[in-house]
Structures are given as C-alpha cells and as structure tokens.
Motif scaffolding. Structure first.
Motif, short mmCIF file in Angstrom:
data_model
loop_
_atom_site.label_atom_id
_atom_site.label_comp_id
_atom_site.label_asym_id
_atom_site.label_seq_id
_atom_site.Cartn_x
_atom_site.Cartn_y
_atom_site.Cartn_z
N GLY A 21 0.81 -1.21 0.00
CA GLY A 21 0.00 0.00 0.00
C GLY A 21 0.85 1.26 0.00
N MET A 22 1.92 1.27 0.80
CA MET A 22 2.80 2.44 0.86
C MET A 22 3.50 2.67 -0.47
N ILE A 23 3.90 1.60 -1.14
CA ILE A 23 4.57 1.73 -2.43
C ILE A 23 3.62 2.32 -3.47
N ILE A 24 2.38 1.80 -3.50
CA ILE A 24 1.40 2.30 -4.47
C ILE A 24 1.08 3.76 -4.20
N LEU A 25 0.82 4.08 -2.94
CA LEU A 25 0.46 5.46 -2.59
C LEU A 25 1.61 6.41 -2.88
N THR A 26 2.83 6.01 -2.56
CA THR A 26 3.99 6.85 -2.84
C THR A 26 4.15 7.09 -4.34
N LEU A 30 4.00 10.81 -5.96
CA LEU A 30 5.14 11.31 -6.72
C LEU A 30 4.75 11.63 -8.16
N ALA A 31 3.91 10.77 -8.76
CA ALA A 31 3.46 11.03 -10.12
C ALA A 31 2.67 12.32 -10.21
N ALA A 32 1.82 12.57 -9.19
CA ALA A 32 1.04 13.80 -9.18
C ALA A 32 1.92 15.02 -9.00
N ILE A 33 2.92 14.93 -8.12
CA ILE A 33 3.81 16.07 -7.88
C ILE A 33 4.67 16.37 -9.10
N LEU A 34 5.16 15.32 -9.75
CA LEU A 34 6.07 15.47 -10.88
C LEU A 34 5.34 15.46 -12.22
N ALA A 35 4.04 15.66 -12.21
CA ALA A 35 3.25 15.57 -13.44
C ALA A 35 3.80 16.41 -14.59
N PRO A 36 4.16 17.69 -14.38
CA PRO A 36 4.66 18.48 -15.52
C PRO A 36 5.96 17.93 -16.12
N LEU A 37 6.70 17.15 -15.32
CA LEU A 37 7.99 16.66 -15.79
C LEU A 37 7.89 15.29 -16.45
N ILE A 38 6.92 14.47 -16.07
CA ILE A 38 6.89 13.09 -16.54
C ILE A 38 5.79 12.82 -17.57
N ASP A 69 -4.14 12.49 -24.66
CA ASP A 69 -3.40 11.35 -24.12
C ASP A 69 -3.97 10.93 -22.77
N ILE A 70 -4.38 9.67 -22.67
CA ILE A 70 -5.00 9.16 -21.45
C ILE A 70 -4.01 9.13 -20.29
N LEU A 71 -2.76 8.75 -20.55
CA LEU A 71 -1.76 8.69 -19.47
C LEU A 71 -1.55 10.06 -18.85
N SER A 72 -1.39 11.08 -19.67
CA SER A 72 -1.18 12.43 -19.15
C SER A 72 -2.38 12.90 -18.35
N ARG A 73 -3.58 12.64 -18.87
CA ARG A 73 -4.78 13.08 -18.16
C ARG A 73 -4.96 12.33 -16.85
N ALA A 74 -4.63 11.03 -16.85
CA ALA A 74 -4.77 10.24 -15.62
C ALA A 74 -3.82 10.73 -14.53
N ILE A 75 -2.59 11.11 -14.93
CA ILE A 75 -1.63 11.60 -13.95
C ILE A 75 -2.07 12.95 -13.39
N TYR A 76 -2.51 13.85 -14.26
CA TYR A 76 -2.98 15.16 -13.79
C TYR A 76 -4.26 15.02 -12.97
N GLY A 252 -10.19 3.81 -14.14
CA GLY A 252 -10.77 2.93 -13.12
C GLY A 252 -9.70 2.24 -12.30
N LEU A 253 -8.63 1.78 -12.95
CA LEU A 253 -7.53 1.14 -12.22
C LEU A 253 -6.84 2.14 -11.30
N ALA A 254 -6.73 3.39 -11.73
CA ALA A 254 -6.10 4.41 -10.88
C ALA A 254 -6.90 4.59 -9.60
#
Length: 281
Positions: A21-26, A30-38, A69-76, A252-254
């Motif tokens: 759970g900690m790995i998934i949440l982290t 991190l993906a949300a914080i680094l969204a503009p970069l990744i 792009d679905i990946l970009s929208r899911a991260i944001y 949904g998986l997110a």
C-alpha cells in the motif's frame, strides 16, 4: 529521533500488505507532484486525427475521443483527487475533533451534538454530498467543503467515544481536581491521546473522499469539467466502452489502486495502534 521513528514504524514494515500500500500510494503521490515533468503531453492537448487510438508506444494508455493522451490526463487527474481528498481530511478532522471533544467532555453538549451527528449519518454519504454541492454550486472548493462536512460525523463519533473513556481516567480526574484550566487539559491530556485513533480514521476518510470525488465527477456535479479527473474520464468513456475500453480501464484502475493502498495503510495503522485486533484475526 530517527531511531525512535524507525522503531515505531518497524511493525508496519513487517506487514507485506502495508508495504504494498505504501509503495502504491507513494507512486501516485510522486506522479502527481512530478506531473509536468513526466507526462508526455499536455492533459488538454487536442489531436482529432489521433482520436481513440489504442495503447501504443506513442500513447501508452491510448487516446480519448478528442485525441488527448489518457496517461497524461490520468496523472494530472491524480493531482485533483489527492488535493480534494487532502482538503476533505483536514476539514473533516477539524470539525470532527471539535464536535467529538465537545460532546465527549462536556455532558451538556453531548445530547444535541449526538443528535446532530445521528441526523447527518442517517443520509447516505453520496446523497448528502450531492445535496451540499447542489446548494453551494459545483467547484473544487465546494466539493471539499461538502465532503468535509459529510465525513466529519465519522471522525466525531470516534473522537467522542475516545473522549468519554479519557474523561474517566484517573489522571484526568486528578488534573480537574487540581484546577488545571480546561484549555490546557484538553490540549495536553485529551487531544494528544486522541492522535492515534484520529490518524487511523483519517486514512479511511482519505480513501472514502477519493472515491466520493470520483463519484461526484462521474455524475457531473463535481469539480469543473475543464479539470481532468478520474470520474469525468470514466463518464466520458462510457459511450465508447465497447469500441475503446481503455478509456475507462486506466482511470478505473487508478481509482482502485489508490483507494486500495489507503485501505491497506489504514489497516496497518489500526493494527499498530491496537495490537489486540491482530491477535483476534
């Protein structure tokens, strides 16, 4: 201090489910914080010629009906979900602690506050949230306020029960007898002992708020449609679920993995706070 912290969390690290759970949440945070970069594309960038593309090397999660792009929208979208959920946890904790401590420590306030909490909890969470959002108007702030008010009774009930127990403890009675001011008594002896159950309950409220925010967005009464959210992505993907199932699959998986990670972490914290629960299983 560091060694004491490691000793405290060591039982959590021994729990495989909590570690997962900690790995998934982290990862989500991190993906949300680094969204503009990744993110490979801007979340609202339109490309009609690339609409409804399946997952590929150019678009790992595919594209939607507007070529976004679905990946970009899911991260944001994770940013919005985490922001709303964090705001809900803060607001519901403040309201819940105030109401719970007041009801548990001051007998005259117990009955009216308890009846208020019972009345609020008699409504399903999502219906109460929809009613509050409809009254306040859909926006990011009103969603946080509506869900914060909706989930405050959960925390208030936990805090009230714990405060009733603490109020009868010998050291509390001794402090009252010695004339310790009520403010100091509540801050030093009551609130500090409530930190653990509040922290545990806050993780479950965080998960519930994340799921509720997605539900409100899915129903069209959440945050502005200009902001990508997992709920709005699911709603827009319904029309194409037969021809382009990836539109609903990845958002949904997110939601599933984010909520699951918080539930696993909450279970681990609950076992750490009350080891008797682990023995009873």
């Amino acid at each position: 201090m560091i060694s004491r912290f490691l000793v405290t969390i060591r039982p959590l690290l021994r729990n495989r489910a909590v570690v997962i759970g900690m790995i998934i949440l982290t990862t989500v945070v991190l993906a949300a914080i680094l969204a503009p970069l990744i993110t490979p594309y801007a979340p609202n960038k339109l490309s009609i010629v690339n609409k409804l593309l399946p997952p590929s090397a150019g678009h790992w999660f595919g594209t939607d009906e507007f070529g976004r792009d679905i990946l970009s929208r899911a991260i944001y979208a994770g940013r919005i979900s985490l922001l709303v959920s964090l705001g809900v946890v803060i607001l519901s904790t403040i309201l819940g602690v105030i109401l719970g401590v007041a009801a548990g420590f001051f007998p005259r306030l117990d009955t009216p506050i308890s009846r208020l909490l019972d009345a609020m909890m008699s409504f399903p969470d999502i219906l109460l949230a929809i009613a509050l959002v409809a009254a306040l108007g859909p926006s990011l702030v009103t969603v946080i306020i509506a869900l914060g008010i909706t989930y405050a009774p959960r925390l208030a009930r936990i805090v009230r029960g714990s405060t009733l127990v603490l109020r009868e403890m010998p050291y509390i009675e001794a402090a009252v007898t010695l004339g310790l001011p009520t403010r100091q008594l509540l801050l030093r002896h009551v609130l500090l002992n409530l930190a653990s159950p509040i922290l545990v309950q806050a993780t479950f409220v965080f998960a519930s708020a994340m799921l509720a925010e997605a539900s409100l967005s899915f129903l069209g009464v959440g945050v502005s449609t200009d902001m990508p959210t997992w709920g709005t992505m699911l709603a827009s993907g319904r029309e194409y679920m037969n021809n382009a199932p990836w539109l609903m699959l990845f958002p949904g998986l997110a939601i599933v993995f984010s909520v699951l990670s918080l539930q696993l972490l909450g279970d681990g914290l609950r076992d750490l706070v009350d080891p008797r629960l682990t023995k009873e299983r």
